[in-house]
Design an enzyme around this catalytic site. Structure first.
Site, mmCIF file in Angstrom:
data_model
loop_
_atom_site.group_PDB
_atom_site.id
_atom_site.type_symbol
_atom_site.label_atom_id
_atom_site.label_comp_id
_atom_site.label_asym_id
_atom_site.label_seq_id
_atom_site.Cartn_x
_atom_site.Cartn_y
_atom_site.Cartn_z
ATOM 1 N N ASP A 534 0.840 -1.194 0.000
ATOM 2 C CA ASP A 534 0.000 0.000 0.000
ATOM 3 C C ASP A 534 0.874 1.242 0.000
ATOM 4 O O ASP A 534 2.081 1.177 0.267
ATOM 5 C CB ASP A 534 -0.939 -0.014 1.210
ATOM 6 N N GLU A 614 22.700 -21.095 -19.550
ATOM 7 C CA GLU A 614 21.715 -20.344 -18.748
ATOM 8 C C GLU A 614 22.413 -19.224 -17.961
ATOM 9 O O GLU A 614 21.884 -18.127 -17.813
ATOM 10 C CB GLU A 614 20.991 -21.284 -17.781
#
Ligand code: GLA
Length: 729
Positions: A534, A614
């Protein structure tokens, strides 16, 4: 000047660059809402209807004007108990037991700059950027006064709202409701979007027609919650990303909240947003005042996209604070999903060494480094290093990490205590519980009573001594349960209804102290992922771990919902291992990276487990994020699809000068013999030519925005979308 007053008609007009808000004190001193929408350039009083509706009574002074009713008129701050039967913004119980408030206008004040709120986060802006309007109201029968505050940031089309309720009478009154925002809208607002979810699946956007009666998005969990977010949008049926009227409202608050929308008997829409009145009862003694948290609202006549841009910029530039608010965020590696509780210094250093080689900036040591903490049943509260796991202590570990060329960060969960901890054994009275009742356990832990100054002092001392003991650049501030059993030995029995709000005030006080005293530390908020995501927390922590769900596919939905209000820089997002630990899904590494790059980027796996190719991919991803980070965090963000309903997720970042655009996303499902997906870009310069880096082809902005672009055919599921456009000069 954004606030214009017509003294004679007691009309107040708040203008922003693209919106207008009007209120008026009428002949009875009732503060009426007249307009919030596009600029209209005249008083909208002419639109007021005075229907004579049965069972909607009339104020006494209206005499036999049966059509003047508080129950039908759009009002600015509705009061309980005096004949407005819709949801109210404020209610108080007086010393004689009655609970009515009849607030009437007494005056106003305009000042340059933006007001602040003592003890609470609030939007900040200087006097060249904002103006404040205060409207004064007083109850007709008591000495309760209310000051309605409006902060206006014209360039951002933002208006903030907050109220100060003061008891100027002799005896105590009890507030049972004190909303931050009441907004009465004309007919035409008949849909709303709220953001619901659960742990590991937060902020799912749900758009619904308004039903007659009351609908609510709320939390009574003591935190803003995974289940519903303190942000909602009101709109009409036609509203899209780029067209139509919509209003966004967000509460800057990290505790229990309520956002109620009433679609009334006349098809009018009222929004009331603020602290959740459930479990709220605040004593106002003679001379005391209560400040509500701040609500932030914005209007857009151009759909949700503009609304989001207004909120993103406001949060980044007028809510987030400190060194990191606009700065490039470090790419981090977090050990949680790599090791959980099972680590020692050797393991951590191995993860760190590999990460450093690939270009990671910061290692975050997650849960388990302190006290006796080998699982989640013990140790919380004992914020001193566990030397069984980390033999040389934090200082040595931090130095070794530094020697690898990386910074060091640490996980804390300050508000919690385990029953099996030294802290609990020394101070059982600090844990929230009701005498004679067994407390509710959640993840086997209890909460510390943050309303107590001694608890906050203990936490301040423990955390600051850790921060001083080693070179620590980052804190992850976690909070892993909802709150109940509200009782504090330090509050009188009549004041227990104050505890949920006092808890939040205590949390904010501690965060303010620590962020002030350690300005170089980057704070990241967290609550089991995004359970306290928030604008209140963003005032202290410029980024928040968005969700404990790190699955790239699920994240597109979570981050889509989050993006309506919260900027990309606020969204903590990591590449994790496959099969994903929350869903078992396997997605390509590149897809995980583009999804995590729509946020404050990092990795949460042991990079040693990757293949050489990777690892090379990771290296390139980090370089790319370092190159594009400013575009991603500071540019304008566009939602190009809805991942809940569409077959792909696509989003776009455009630089503020329009010269660069990055389109990213995920094609969920590859079908055989299928026509190619087409996406239309937004926010480009229509006349400019853009070169697509991946193919070398050029397109006009107009073509890309109107005709769009055919995506390459995909092979396999969850293919990443990566398109980088640069304007040719
Ligand atoms: C919460 C957080 C995770 C991790 C764990 C540790 O769930 O969201 O990221 O820190 O706690 O216990």
């Amino acid at each position: 000047m954004p606030v214009i007053v017509n003294e004679k008609s007691r009309l107040f007009i708040i203008e922003t660059d693209n919106s207008e808000y009007q209120l008026m004190a009428d002949e009875y001193g009732v503060l009426r809402h007249l307009w919030y929408g596009e600029k209209v350039g005249m008083s909208m009083e002419y639109l007021c209807e005075y229907p004579d509706v049965g069972f909607s009574g009339n104020i006494y002074e209206a005499g036999n004007r049966r059509n003047y009713s508080l129950d039908t008129l759009p009002l600015e701050y509705s009061c309980a108990g005096i004949g407005d039967y819709r949801i109210s913004a404020v209610s108080a119980v007086h010393s004689n037991g009655s609970c009515a408030l009849d607030l009437r206008y007494t005056g106003y004040k305009i000042t340059d700059g933006k007001y602040s709120i003592e003890g609470l986060p609030a939007v900040y802006a200087d006097s060249s950027e904002a103006q404040t309007l205060e409207i004064y109201l007083k109850d007709t029968a008591s000495d309760i006064t209310v000051t309605l505050k409006y902060g206006v940031l014209p360039k951002l089309d933002i208006i903030t709202r907050s109220a100060v309720i003061e008891n100027k009478g002799e005896s105590s009154v009890f507030l049972t409701n004190a909303a931050s925002l009441c907004l009465d809208l004309p007919r035409g607002y008949d849909e709303w979007i709220h953001f619901h979810g659960r742990h590991t699946m937060e902020r799912i956007a749900e758009r619904l027609p308004l039903a007659h009666g009351i609908q609510e998005s709320s939390s009574c969990r003591g935190t803003s919650s995974h289940q519903q977010n303190p942000s909602i949008i009101l709109c009409n049926k036609e509203c899209t990303e780029t067209n139509g009227n919509c209003i966004g409202a967000m509460l800057m608050y990290s505790g229990s909240f309520s956002a109620k929308v009433e679609y009334d008997q006349l098809d009018q829409t009222r929004l009331v947003m603020g602290i959740n009145p459930e479990l709220f009862r605040w004593e106002l003694k003679s001379g005391e005042k209560f400040c509500t948290p701040e609500a932030v609202v914005s209007f857009s006549a151009n759909g949700f996209e503009r609304l989001s841009h207004n909120f993103h910029k406001t949060i980044r530039e007028h809510i987030c604070r400190g060194k990191y608010k606009l700065a490039e965020r470090p790419v981090l590696i977090n050990n949680w999903e790599a090791t959980y509780f099972d680590f020692d210094e050797k393991k951590i250093l191995k993860i760190a060494a590999q990460a450093a080689q690939l270009g990671v900036d910061l290692l975050v040591l997650d849960d388990g480094w302190f006290g006796k903490r080998n699982d989640d049943c013990s140790g919380l509260g004992d914020w001193f290093v566990n030397t069984d796991k980390l033999h040389g202590g934090l200082g040595t570990l931090a130095e070794k990490i530094k020697a690898l060329g990386m910074k060091f960060g640490l996980w804390f969960e300050p508000e919690m205590v385990s029953e099996d901890s030294e802290l609990y054994r020394a101070h059982p009275e600090w844990a929230i519980h009701i005498p004679d009742r067994k407390p509710n356990r959640s993840r086997f832990q209890l909460l510390l009573d943050m309303t107590r100054a001694d608890v906050r002092q203990y936490l301040y001392e423990m955390i600051s001594s850790i921060l001083k003991s080693a070179d620590i650049s980052y804190i992850k501030w976690d909070m892993n349960r909802s709150i109940c059993d509200w009782y504090s030995a330090c509050l009188e029995s009549g004041k227990m209804g104050e505890m949920p709000h006092r808890y939040v005030l205590g949390l904010y006080e501690l965060l303010e102290r620590l962020t002030h005293d350690f300005p170089d530390v980057l704070f990241e908020g967290c609550s089991g992922g995004g359970g306290r995501f928030d604008a209140g927390m963003l005032y202290y922590c410029p980024q928040i771990w968005c969700s404990d769900d790190t699955d790239a596919v699920e994240r597109t939905t979570i981050q889509y919902g989050t993006s309506f209000f919260y900027p990309i820089s606020a969204v903590g997002s990591h590449v994790s291992a496959v099969p994903n630990h929350q869903t078992g899904r396997v997605t390509p590494l590149e897809t995980r990276a583009v999804t995590a790059m729509a946020g404050s980027f990092g990795y949460e796996l042991d990079l040693n487990t990757l293949s050489e190719s990777e690892k090379q991919q990771v290296k390139n991803q980090i370089l790319r994020f370092k190159k594009d980070g400013q575009l991603i965090h500071n540019g304008l963000y566009y939602r190009l699809s809805n991942p809940i309903t569409d077959k792909l997720a696509a989003w776009e970042f455009v630089s503020n000068d329009g010269k660069e655009a990055l389109v990213n996303g995920v094609v969920f499902h590859t079908e055989p013999n299928h026509t190619r997906y087409r996406i239309k870009l937004r926010g480009l310069m229509p006349e400019a030519n853009y070169r697509l880096a991946e193919s070398g082809e050029s397109y006009t902005g107009r073509a890309l925005m109107n005709g769009g672009l055919l995506l390459p055919k995909t092979w396999g599921d969850y293919a990443p979308i990566e398109l980088h456009f640069t304007a040719e000069t």
